[in-house]
Design a protein around this motif. Sequence first.
Motif, PDB file in Angstrom:
ATOM      1  N   ASP A  35      39.103  34.902  33.268  1.00 13.24           N
ATOM      2  CA  ASP A  35      38.354  33.643  33.440  1.00 13.24           C
ATOM      3  C   ASP A  35      38.576  32.698  32.267  1.00 13.24           C
ATOM      4  OD1 ASP A  35      37.308  34.196  35.913  1.00 13.24           O
ATOM      5  OD2 ASP A  35      35.273  34.618  35.194  1.00 13.24           O
ATOM      6  N   ARG A  36      38.549  33.235  31.058  1.00 12.84           N
ATOM      7  CA  ARG A  36      38.749  32.410  29.858  1.00 12.84           C
ATOM      8  C   ARG A  36      40.092  31.690  29.875  1.00 12.84           C
ATOM      9  NH1 ARG A  36      37.552  36.885  26.213  1.00 12.84           N
ATOM     10  NH2 ARG A  36      35.374  37.259  26.634  1.00 12.84           N
ATOM     11  N   LYS A  37      41.064  32.313  30.502  1.00 14.26           N
ATOM     12  CA  LYS A  37      42.401  31.724  30.562  1.00 14.26           C
ATOM     13  C   LYS A  37      42.583  30.830  31.791  1.00 14.26           C
ATOM     14  CE  LYS A  37      44.369  35.627  28.079  1.00 14.26           C
ATOM     15  NZ  LYS A  37      44.622  35.058  26.803  1.00 14.26           N
ATOM     16  N   GLY A  38      41.508  30.683  32.583  1.00 15.01           N
ATOM     17  CA  GLY A  38      41.569  29.825  33.761  1.00 15.01           C
ATOM     18  C   GLY A  38      42.324  30.428  34.934  1.00 15.01           C
ATOM     19  N   LEU A  39      42.382  31.761  34.963  1.00 14.80           N
ATOM     20  CA  LEU A  39      43.090  32.462  36.029  1.00 14.80           C
ATOM     21  C   LEU A  39      42.098  33.132  36.966  1.00 14.80           C
ATOM     22  CD1 LEU A  39      45.774  34.153  33.757  1.00 14.80           C
ATOM     23  CD2 LEU A  39      46.014  32.046  35.064  1.00 14.80           C
ATOM     24  N   LYS A  40      42.586  33.698  38.053  1.00 14.47           N
ATOM     25  CA  LYS A  40      41.737  34.385  39.021  1.00 14.47           C
ATOM     26  C   LYS A  40      42.137  35.846  39.083  1.00 14.47           C
ATOM     27  CE  LYS A  40      38.482  34.340  41.894  1.00 14.47           C
ATOM     28  NZ  LYS A  40      37.153  34.181  41.389  1.00 14.47           N
ATOM     29  N   LEU A  41      41.134  36.747  39.021  1.00 16.86           N
ATOM     30  CA  LEU A  41      41.368  38.184  39.123  1.00 16.86           C
ATOM     31  C   LEU A  41      41.320  38.593  40.585  1.00 16.86           C
ATOM     32  CD1 LEU A  41      41.693  40.983  37.755  1.00 16.86           C
ATOM     33  CD2 LEU A  41      39.200  41.121  37.702  1.00 16.86           C
ATOM     34  N   VAL A  42      42.321  39.365  41.005  1.00 18.73           N
ATOM     35  CA  VAL A  42      42.383  39.877  42.368  1.00 18.73           C
ATOM     36  C   VAL A  42      42.465  41.400  42.286  1.00 18.73           C
ATOM     37  CG1 VAL A  42      43.684  39.888  44.531  1.00 18.73           C
ATOM     38  CG2 VAL A  42      43.645  37.819  43.117  1.00 18.73           C
ATOM     39  N   ILE A  43      41.594  42.080  43.024  1.00 16.40           N
ATOM     40  CA  ILE A  43      41.618  43.535  43.108  1.00 16.40           C
ATOM     41  C   ILE A  43      42.249  43.884  44.453  1.00 16.40           C
ATOM     42  CG2 ILE A  43      40.250  45.657  43.101  1.00 16.40           C
ATOM     43  CD1 ILE A  43      40.137  44.118  40.450  1.00 16.40           C
ATOM     44  N   ALA A  44      43.420  44.517  44.423  1.00 18.94           N
ATOM     45  CA  ALA A  44      44.175  44.805  45.643  1.00 18.94           C
ATOM     46  C   ALA A  44      44.057  46.268  46.056  1.00 18.94           C
ATOM     47  CB  ALA A  44      45.639  44.450  45.436  1.00 18.94           C
ATOM     48  N   ASN A  45      43.980  46.492  47.350  1.00 18.33           N
ATOM     49  CA  ASN A  45      44.024  47.817  47.981  1.00 18.33           C
ATOM     50  C   ASN A  45      42.934  48.802  47.555  1.00 18.33           C
ATOM     51  OD1 ASN A  45      46.428  47.072  49.369  1.00 18.33           O
ATOM     52  ND2 ASN A  45      47.591  47.504  47.507  1.00 18.33           N
ATOM     53  N   PRO A  46      41.705  48.348  47.338  1.00 19.24           N
ATOM     54  CA  PRO A  46      40.674  49.329  46.968  1.00 19.24           C
ATOM     55  C   PRO A  46      40.288  50.199  48.163  1.00 19.24           C
ATOM     56  CG  PRO A  46      39.660  47.205  47.336  1.00 19.24           C
ATOM     57  CD  PRO A  46      41.153  47.002  47.448  1.00 19.24           C
ATOM     58  N   ARG A  47      40.024  51.454  47.903  1.00 21.86           N
ATOM     59  CA  ARG A  47      39.554  52.376  48.941  1.00 21.86           C
ATOM     60  C   ARG A  47      38.076  52.120  49.199  1.00 21.86           C
ATOM     61  NH1 ARG A  47      42.494  58.118  47.544  1.00 21.86           N
ATOM     62  NH2 ARG A  47      44.614  57.301  47.609  1.00 21.86           N
TER      63      ARG A  47
END
Length: 68
Positions: A35-47
């Motif tokens: 967030d501090r870097k202005g990006l978006k975190l994506v969590i892929a393929n969670p069970r």
Amino acid sequence: MGETSLHYVIIDIGTVGTIDTSGITMLEEVQKNVDRKGLKLVIANPRSKVIKKLAKSKFTKKIGKEWV
């Protein structure tokens, strides 16, 4: 500083069978840094087990359900 083409940080957790509070805390720290870097975190393929724990901890609400 030049403009970056980086918009997302994607973490593929498809091989993660379960997650505990320390794992969730680590994801929260990563999310803060992203967030501090202005990006978006994506969590892929969670069970499903991991999704339930992330939801219970309100992590999915913090980053948005559409990003998990």
